[in-house]
Design a protein around this motif. Structure first.
Motif: not given
Ligand code: R1P
Length: 294
Positions: A179-197
């Motif tokens: 969810d794009a909105h929930l994603r924004k809540v947890f965006v941080s320079p300390d959190v990597y992001s990517g595609i999960t299998v």
């Protein structure tokens, strides 16, 4: 509208839903899912108060308040087979009227945040880091049992099937975005992001070889070399795609936060996973209570 039969919407003698053993009023609209029932205590110990403590099988639930926000934390156990139960029963608690056994006209939208553990396949992502799943690729098959496929990221599915050279004997991947909105809540320079299998097992389905030879020998390398619109596959686990898929179909919001305990590329495993998970729990709770939109 016809009412749901007692073999379909199964209620316990006290009126609670079959597996989760919960009444509609027992859950908050913001729900943290964890795999391990022990992790429920690790989350709720930070609540200011706990009003509900209920459980059955691997599904333990605590509901309470933290800084005036009502939160539920529930354990799902391992795998998307359990996610099917947890998401359907949470949705039933929110959106089905139990006395009449009818789906409510006005639907509630739950916010679902997974706090889980995972292994990365990228050497540059260190163990004990945090990773948010922007999208999830389901190789487990759960979503194929639901008709509506309109929320799936078909373009990524097609690209992955081509990249893997997947034949007819392989499961068709389903891809769902967070969810794009929930994603924004947890965006941080300390959190990597990517595609999960997300896959249906821990060993063969994640390319781990102990004694049995894998069917696809270079599975991990093939996943690591896939890229779609500048994004790469970062990690493997066992729940996220099921959560994203069912949440989208039911109109809920979902995001998955992973404590990276294993690095499959460098063959390392965390020596202090508990500390990493605790840091991720504190990070997630802090973001949740400080965001009035969740
Ligand atoms: C496997 O050890 C389990 O750990 C990961 C996988 O998804 C799987 O459930 O997540 P949790 O730690 O949240 O259970």
């Amino acid at each position: 509208m016809s009412s749901l039969g007692s073999s379909e919407l199964i209620l316990n003698p006290d009126g609670s839903i079959y597996h989760l053993n919960l009444l509609p009023e027992d859950i908050a609209e913001t729900i943290i899912t964890v795999g391990d029932p022990e992790r429920v205590h690790e989350v709720s110990k930070y609540f200011d108060s706990i009003e509900i403590r209920k459980g059955k099988r691997e599904f333990l639930t605590h509901t309470g308040h933290l800084s005036r926000k009502r939160l539920t934390v529930i354990s799902t156990g391992i795998g998307t087979d359990n996610i099917d139960i947890v998401l359907n029963e949470l949705d039933a608690l929110a959106n089905i009227d139990f006395p009449s056994r009818q789906v409510k006209n006005k639907k509630k939208q739950l916010g679902i945040i997974r706090i889980g553990t995972s292994g990365t396949i990228r050497p540059e992502i260190p163990i004990d880091s945090f990773l948010m799943s922007t999208s999830a690729i389901g190789l487990d098959g759960l979503l194929h049992f639901y008709e509506d496929s309109s929320h799936r990221n078909r373009a990524m599915e097609k690209a992955l099937i081509k990249h893997l050279d997947w034949g007819g004997h392989h499961i068709v991947p389903y891809v769902v975005d967070s969810d794009a909105h929930l994603r924004k809540v947890f965006v941080s320079p300390d959190v990597y992001s990517g595609i999960t299998v997300t896959n249906s097992g821990f060993y063969g389905p994640q390319g781990r070889i102990l004694r049995l030879a894998p069917k696809v020998s270079d599975f991990q390398d093939k996943l690591a070399s896939f890229s779609f619109e500048g994004q790469q596959i970062t990690n493997l686990e066992m729940e996220t795609a099921g959560i994203y898929g069912l949440a989208k179909l039911m109109g809920h919001k979902a995001v998955s936060l992973n404590a990276i305990l294993a690095n499959r590329a460098t063959a390392e495993f965390s020596t202090d996973g508990g500390k990493t998970i605790d840091s991720l729990i504190k990070f997630a709770l802090e973001r949740l209570v400080n965001d009035p939109s969740v």
